[in-house]
Structure formats: C-alpha cells, structure tokens
Design an enzyme around this catalytic site. Structure first.
Site, PDB file in Angstrom:
ATOM      1  N   CYS A  26       0.114  -5.783  -5.725  1.00  0.00           N
ATOM      2  CA  CYS A  26      -0.098  -6.112  -4.311  1.00  0.00           C
ATOM      3  C   CYS A  26      -1.533  -6.597  -4.064  1.00  0.00           C
ATOM      4  CB  CYS A  26       0.213  -4.866  -3.473  1.00  0.00           C
ATOM      5  SG  CYS A  26      -0.291  -4.949  -1.754  1.00  0.00           S
ATOM      6  N   CYS A  73      -3.370  -4.807  -1.253  1.00  0.00           N
ATOM      7  CA  CYS A  73      -3.714  -3.454  -1.706  1.00  0.00           C
ATOM      8  C   CYS A  73      -5.015  -3.473  -2.500  1.00  0.00           C
ATOM      9  CB  CYS A  73      -2.597  -2.875  -2.574  1.00  0.00           C
ATOM     10  SG  CYS A  73      -1.014  -2.684  -1.740  1.00  0.00           S
TER      11      CYS A  73
END
Length: 113
Positions: free
Chosen positions: A30, A33
């Site tokens: 991600c 993230c």
C-alpha cells in the site's frame, strides 16, 4: 514511545490493557500506508502515554475482517478498550496530533461525550 507491531494474537490484549491505543492498519503493498508510516512513527515519539500499534492487514486478515477494514491505511483509536475513532486515509502530522489531543480529553470513564 516507538510503534509496536500487533497481531491477531495480541490485538485484544493491547487495546484492553492500555488506556489509549492508536492502531494503524496497513499492508506492505500500500503506497499511502508507506507515506503514512513515518508520520505515525514520528508522532509516536512525542507521546509516551499512548500506544501506537501497527497491524499488517495481510498477515492478520481475521482481525481486519472483523473490524470491517475496507481500505488502508485505516486509523482506529481505542480509549479504555472502546473504539472511539475510525477513519480510512492518510493523516498528516498536525491532524494526528489534533486527534491525540482530542482523545486525551475524553472522560476517564471511557465514554465519549
């Protein structure tokens, strides 16, 4: 306090055994993230009275599913074992600091006013 990694095995104990816990739900693939991780880590260094936990959603799918994590990163806050905040998306350092300030102002009995 540095961030701590939590898993399905210790997630419940972590949120129940600490007054204030912020959990970053993330995954290695991600991009957002990865952008949020250093913000979360840097802010964690300023707050020894808050547990900053990271939970890898790929490695802990049962918890992510049980909490209905639909997108990541998702930040959840637990006060006295109760979820009091849940938001998907990246927060900047200022937004994260503001959230922590609000969480620290919650009543001691754990109820949101």
């Amino acid at each position: 306090m540095a961030t701590v990694d939590v898993t399905s095995a210790d997630f419940v104990n972590t949120i129940q055994d600490n007054d204030l816990v912020l959990v970053d739900f993330w995954a290695d693939w991600c991009g957002p993230c990865k952008r949020f991780a250093p913000i979360f880590s840097k802010v964690s260094e300023k707050h020894d009275d808050v547990v900053f936990a990271k939970l890898d959603t790929d490695a802990n799918q049962e918890i992510a599913g049980a909490l209905n994590i639909m997108s990541i990163p998702t930040i959840m806050a637990f006060h006295k074992g109760n979820m009091v905040f849940n938001q998907a998306g990246v927060l900047n350092a200022s937004q994260l600091e503001q959230l922590i300030t609000q969480l620290k102002e919650l009543p001691e009995d754990g109820s949101a006013s």
